[in-house]
Write a protein that holds these residues in place. Sequence first.
Motif, PDB file in Angstrom:
ATOM      1  N   VAL A  67       0.857  -1.193   0.000  1.00 20.61           N
ATOM      2  CA  VAL A  67       0.000   0.000   0.000  1.00 20.61           C
ATOM      3  C   VAL A  67       0.893   1.242   0.000  1.00 20.61           C
ATOM      4  O   VAL A  67       1.790   1.367   0.843  1.00 20.61           O
ATOM      5  N   LEU A  68       0.635   2.132  -0.949  1.00 17.39           N
ATOM      6  CA  LEU A  68       1.426   3.364  -1.069  1.00 17.39           C
ATOM      7  C   LEU A  68       0.544   4.560  -0.719  1.00 17.39           C
ATOM      8  O   LEU A  68      -0.489   4.784  -1.362  1.00 17.39           O
ATOM      9  N   LEU A  69       0.949   5.306   0.312  1.00 16.47           N
ATOM     10  CA  LEU A  69       0.213   6.537   0.668  1.00 16.47           C
ATOM     11  C   LEU A  69       0.852   7.696  -0.089  1.00 16.47           C
ATOM     12  O   LEU A  69       2.029   8.008   0.137  1.00 16.47           O
ATOM     13  N   VAL A  70       0.088   8.337  -0.963  1.00 15.20           N
ATOM     14  CA  VAL A  70       0.623   9.445  -1.757  1.00 15.20           C
ATOM     15  C   VAL A  70       0.135  10.772  -1.158  1.00 15.20           C
ATOM     16  O   VAL A  70      -1.056  11.089  -1.201  1.00 15.20           O
ATOM     17  N   ILE A  71       1.084  11.513  -0.585  1.00 19.69           N
ATOM     18  CA  ILE A  71       0.793  12.855  -0.057  1.00 19.69           C
ATOM     19  C   ILE A  71       1.431  13.830  -1.045  1.00 19.69           C
ATOM     20  O   ILE A  71       2.660  13.987  -1.073  1.00 19.69           O
ATOM     21  N   PRO A  72       0.621  14.480  -1.896  1.00 22.33           N
ATOM     22  CA  PRO A  72       1.215  15.361  -2.917  1.00 22.33           C
ATOM     23  C   PRO A  72       1.996  16.500  -2.272  1.00 22.33           C
ATOM     24  O   PRO A  72       1.749  16.877  -1.123  1.00 22.33           O
ATOM     25  N   SER A  73       2.940  17.050  -3.034  1.00 28.65           N
ATOM     26  CA  SER A  73       3.715  18.191  -2.537  1.00 28.65           C
ATOM     27  C   SER A  73       2.849  19.453  -2.592  1.00 28.65           C
ATOM     28  O   SER A  73       1.697  19.415  -3.021  1.00 28.65           O
ATOM     29  N   LEU A  74       3.417  20.576  -2.177  1.00 28.16           N
ATOM     30  CA  LEU A  74       2.668  21.841  -2.187  1.00 28.16           C
ATOM     31  C   LEU A  74       2.977  22.663  -3.449  1.00 28.16           C
ATOM     32  O   LEU A  74       2.716  23.860  -3.488  1.00 28.16           O
ATOM     33  N   PHE A  84       2.616  13.738 -10.078  1.00 30.76           N
ATOM     34  CA  PHE A  84       1.685  12.629  -9.853  1.00 30.76           C
ATOM     35  C   PHE A  84       1.789  11.592 -10.976  1.00 30.76           C
ATOM     36  O   PHE A  84       1.677  10.385 -10.736  1.00 30.76           O
ATOM     37  N   ARG A  85       2.008  12.087 -12.193  1.00 32.36           N
ATOM     38  CA  ARG A  85       2.200  11.150 -13.316  1.00 32.36           C
ATOM     39  C   ARG A  85       3.423  10.266 -13.048  1.00 32.36           C
ATOM     40  O   ARG A  85       3.376   9.052 -13.213  1.00 32.36           O
TER      41      ARG A  85
END
Length: 286
Positions: A67-74, A84-85
């Motif tokens: 499971v990968l938790l993706v917290i996008p940058s600011l 994200f791509r």
Amino acid sequence: MNINVTAATGSLGSRVVRELLRQDANVTASVRSPAKASDLAEQGVTVRRGDFEDRESLVEAFADTDVLLVIPSLAPVEVRVGQFRNTLDAAKQAGVGRIVLVGFAATSPESQFHIAPFYLYAESRLRLSGLDWTISRDGMYLDPVADWVPELIRMGRLPYPVQKGRVAYVCRDDLARALAAACLKEECSQKVYNLTGPEALSMPELAATISRVVGQEVPFDLVSEEEFVRICQAENEPEEMIAVLTSMYRAVDNGEFANVTSDIEDLTGRPPETVESYLRRRWEEQ
Ligand SMILES: NC(=O)c1ccc[n+]([C@@H]2O[C@H](COP(=O)([O-])OP(=O)(O)OC[C@H]3O[C@@H](n4cnc5c(N)ncnc54)[C@H](OP(=O)(O)O)[C@@H]3O)[C@@H](O)[C@H]2O)c1
């Protein structure tokens, strides 16, 4: 099960890692700057370099991930789209099982929020990626309000360009508990969660709450966007961030943060903290 947390050096990511460790999970941290993550390594977390700008680093960082938790940058919208791509392509190449995406409440084609185009893109790309997924739409952070309280006392007012909107503020600690649960529970597959606080306050109600906590009057002051911009400039906020914040308060008046759900309690078995309880806790820590 191996859980991999991106942006794990950040305020949200580090809290999710702490919560996962508390529940004895196997945790890997994918971080832009491993040197900043020595505290995580000391806690038994596997630390790998994973820069959203560097696809190859992400492929290596995401090895053996269930499971990968993706917290996008600011970063600005167009930069985040590229990041994200890279993240999705690398996750596919590395054989990741499920992605849990940290999104935002202001995600609709009608949103007034300037970053909404990124969240629309990310949710859609993830659903169409062929990977298993969970989407979390997070409510507005309460933490920055607490950070701002000493300055609000100095100004003697709570100045926001908000006429009528309500906000179901939620603190990062509660978001982290819910995100950890969303990673750990397989039944969260292909579900969207709206992570909100337990109540939606108007700005006058927020000001009254702050006043009770600090023991002095900090009334709400409805200011124009121009005045709000000047206040942010005086606090040395970067211009890009000021534009994002101004659009966020337009989204508040558009009703985009007023929704209250039980999703945090449903995921974790514990309700999220009220605004008053959280602000009191932070005030007493000072
Ligand atoms: N709900 C809300 O009200 C609200 C408000 C603001 C933001 N957010 C969202 O919450 C998330 C982050 O929140 P936060 O509070 O944890 O922010 P934060 O403390 O500023 O953390 C940002 C994290 O992003 C990492 N990062 C930046 N660029 C990167 C890159 N190119 N590759 C890999 N990692 C990178 C940073 O790494 P370094 O340590 O190396 O810099 C850091 O770990 C974002 O998705 C943001 O959009 C939500």
